[in-house]
Design a protein around this motif. Structure first.
Motif, short mmCIF file in Angstrom:
data_model
loop_
_atom_site.label_atom_id
_atom_site.label_comp_id
_atom_site.label_asym_id
_atom_site.label_seq_id
_atom_site.Cartn_x
_atom_site.Cartn_y
_atom_site.Cartn_z
N ILE A 27 48.00 -49.95 31.39
CA ILE A 27 48.18 -48.68 32.08
C ILE A 27 48.31 -48.83 33.60
N PRO A 28 47.46 -49.62 34.28
CA PRO A 28 47.63 -49.75 35.74
C PRO A 28 49.00 -50.31 36.12
N ALA A 29 49.46 -51.33 35.39
CA ALA A 29 50.77 -51.93 35.71
C ALA A 29 51.90 -50.95 35.45
N VAL A 30 51.84 -50.27 34.31
CA VAL A 30 52.90 -49.32 33.96
C VAL A 30 52.89 -48.12 34.91
N THR A 31 51.70 -47.66 35.26
CA THR A 31 51.59 -46.54 36.21
C THR A 31 52.22 -46.91 37.55
N GLY A 32 52.00 -48.15 37.97
CA GLY A 32 52.60 -48.60 39.22
C GLY A 32 54.12 -48.61 39.16
N GLN A 210 55.32 -53.07 24.34
CA GLN A 210 54.12 -52.32 24.70
C GLN A 210 54.27 -51.60 26.04
N TYR A 211 55.01 -52.19 26.96
CA TYR A 211 55.19 -51.55 28.26
C TYR A 211 56.05 -50.29 28.12
N VAL A 212 57.08 -50.39 27.30
CA VAL A 212 57.95 -49.22 27.06
C VAL A 212 57.16 -48.12 26.35
N THR A 213 56.42 -48.51 25.33
CA THR A 213 55.63 -47.53 24.57
C THR A 213 54.60 -46.85 25.46
N THR A 214 53.91 -47.63 26.28
CA THR A 214 52.91 -47.05 27.18
C THR A 214 53.57 -46.11 28.18
N ALA A 215 54.73 -46.51 28.70
CA ALA A 215 55.45 -45.66 29.66
C ALA A 215 55.85 -44.33 29.02
N LYS A 216 56.33 -44.38 27.79
CA LYS A 216 56.73 -43.15 27.09
C LYS A 216 55.53 -42.21 26.94
N GLN A 217 54.40 -42.79 26.61
CA GLN A 217 53.21 -41.96 26.44
C GLN A 217 52.75 -41.35 27.76
N LEU A 218 52.90 -42.11 28.87
CA LEU A 218 52.43 -41.62 30.16
C LEU A 218 53.35 -40.55 30.76
N VAL A 219 54.63 -40.53 30.40
CA VAL A 219 55.54 -39.54 30.99
C VAL A 219 55.65 -38.26 30.16
N GLN A 220 54.82 -38.14 29.15
CA GLN A 220 54.91 -36.96 28.28
C GLN A 220 54.56 -35.66 28.97
#
Length: 431
Positions: A27-32, A210-220
């Motif tokens: 999450i920290p990396a993807v959020t960045g 996993q990075y793509v999946t996490t990003a999709k979840q964070l931009v919902q």
């Protein structure tokens, strides 16, 4: 593969446990990454392309000339296969169109629902070790059939700055022209927030790491997504009529996706276990991606159960992305299946055909989400809008019901919206 013989129900959670993925560390990396793209747009995308893909891009957009060149690069056999797959996928998804049904709920009240295409959709297509050009067809064709006005496709390029030609050719078959050379979480950010080059969309589709999946979840909180997704998985139910070579081939077909893929076989025959294991060992040796498949097999299972009823119950508990019924009575089990992304019936229905060309969509819920989510379909690209129309008499007939309920909830304005019309009608009649 780990073997379970006649496990009790308290062991089912252990059998159904997916490979551990601690997305919290990402999450920290993807959020960045999301924040950088939101603030810096194209500059951030070019920076990430250099950092992650080792390529310096002057333009993110794929030029029309590159699409034409891709068509020339592909062998005729692959182009013919893509066209056949396109035909089947189109046929299956066009059949999902629903006619408008107007319902008279009571005299003077008509209600109906109509589909409206989501105007702007974003498609993410992985392009790493296994460029998924089939995903372009699975997402691009229903988007076109639904009538989405703007379709944006993001996919990573190689170190020479080129997108895999099969991805570009598949995109051209779908009529997609807005193609951009960006991948990973940064591509999801670009479609969610928009950049100087990449338009913002209303819904994002497509698989990824996993990075793509996490990003999709964070931009919902900004855009809709197709579904939660995770590593690929298949569950095979095999009775005594199953061919162990076929079962092994189906298990390996999913295992080669990635080391975090999971495959499970549930059989009613103890003697089937050794035959499947022998077939797995023999076929694994011939695979170019054998190292990946072998790592996936390390956290996969073979389960022996008493009967097919128990096998289906365990499958429903697991809720697999793909379910193969390698058994003589497969059709008789269908009504008992309550959780699965897509089902393949009989010994001649390999999961591979659904991945590519039978016509069904291969974008399916994983990680147990098949208990509540469906795979991508034509409906995924629609919004459903309801309509109602009342005549004067229709409003009179339902007025008392509405005002009674509204006033009981303490919403007097709701009641007044009905009463003002009734009083107006009564006044017009008197005058």
């Amino acid at each position: 593969m780990k073997l379970y013989k006649y496990p009790t129900r308290d062991l089912w959670p252990e059998i159904g446990a997916r490979p551990l993925q601690d997305d919290r560390k990402l999450i920290p990396a993807v959020t960045g990454i999301l924040s950088a793209v939101q603030k810096k747009g194209d500059a951030a995308l070019r920076s990430f392309s250099k950092k992650f893909d080792g390529v310096e891009l002057t333009s993110l957009a794929v030029a029309p000339a590159e699409i034409k060149e891709a068509s020339r690069q592909l062998p005729p056999g692959l182009k013919a296969a893509l066209k056949q797959a396109k035909k089947n996928i189109e046929a299956f998804h066009r059949a999902q169109k629903e006619p408008v049904k107007k319902i008279t709920t009571q005299k003077g009240i008509t209600c109906w629902r109509e589909s409206r295409a989501i105007e702007k959709v974003g498609l993410y297509v992985p392009g790493g070790s296994a460029p998924l050009f089939s995903t372009v067809l699975m997402l691009g064709l229903p988007a076109r059939i639904a009538g989405c006005r703007e379709v944006v496709l993001c996919t990573p390029c190689n170190k020479e700055g080129n997108v895999h030609p099969a991805i570009l050719y598949a995109a051209s078959l779908c009529g997609i022209r807005n193609i951009f050379k960006t991948g990973g979480a940064q591509a999801i950010a670009a479609m969610a927030y928009g950049t100087e080059s990449i338009p913002q969309v209303f819904k994002i589709f497509g698989p990824g790491n996993q990075y793509v999946t996490t990003a999709k979840q964070l931009v919902q909180n900004r855009v809709a997504i197709d579904m939660p997704a995770g590593p690929s998985e298949v569950l095979v139910i095999a009775d005594g009529t199953a061919d162990p070579r076929f079962v092994a081939a189906d298990l390996l077909a999913q295992a080669e996706h990635g080391p975090d893929s999971q495959v499970i076989c549930i059989t009613t025959q103890t003697g089937m276990v050794k035959k499947i294991e022998t077939a797995l060992a023999a076929q694994l040796k011939a695979l170019p991606r054998q190292d990946i498949a072998a790592r996936a097999l390390e956290h996969s299972r073979i389960v022996v159960v008493k009967n097919l009823k128990e096998a289906v119950a365990l499958s429903n508990f697991y809720a697999p992305e793909h379910l193969i019924l390698a058994c003589k009575t497969g059709n008789g089990l269908l009504k008992s299946i309550t959780a699965a992304g897509s089902v393949f019936i009989g010994n001649h229905s390999p999961e591979s055909v659904g991945d590519y060309a039978s016509g069904t969509n291969h974008t399916l819920p994983t990680n147990g989400y098949a208990t509540a989510y469906s795979g991508v379909s034509l409906d995924s690209f629609y919004k459903k809008i309801t309509f109602q129309q009342l005549s004067t008499q229709g409003l009179k007939h339902i007025a008392g019901t509405v005002t009674t309920m509204a006033e009981a909830e303490g919403l007097q304005a709701h009641s007044n919206a009905v009463n003002v019309r009734i009083r107006n009608e009564q006044s017009e009649i008197r005058n």
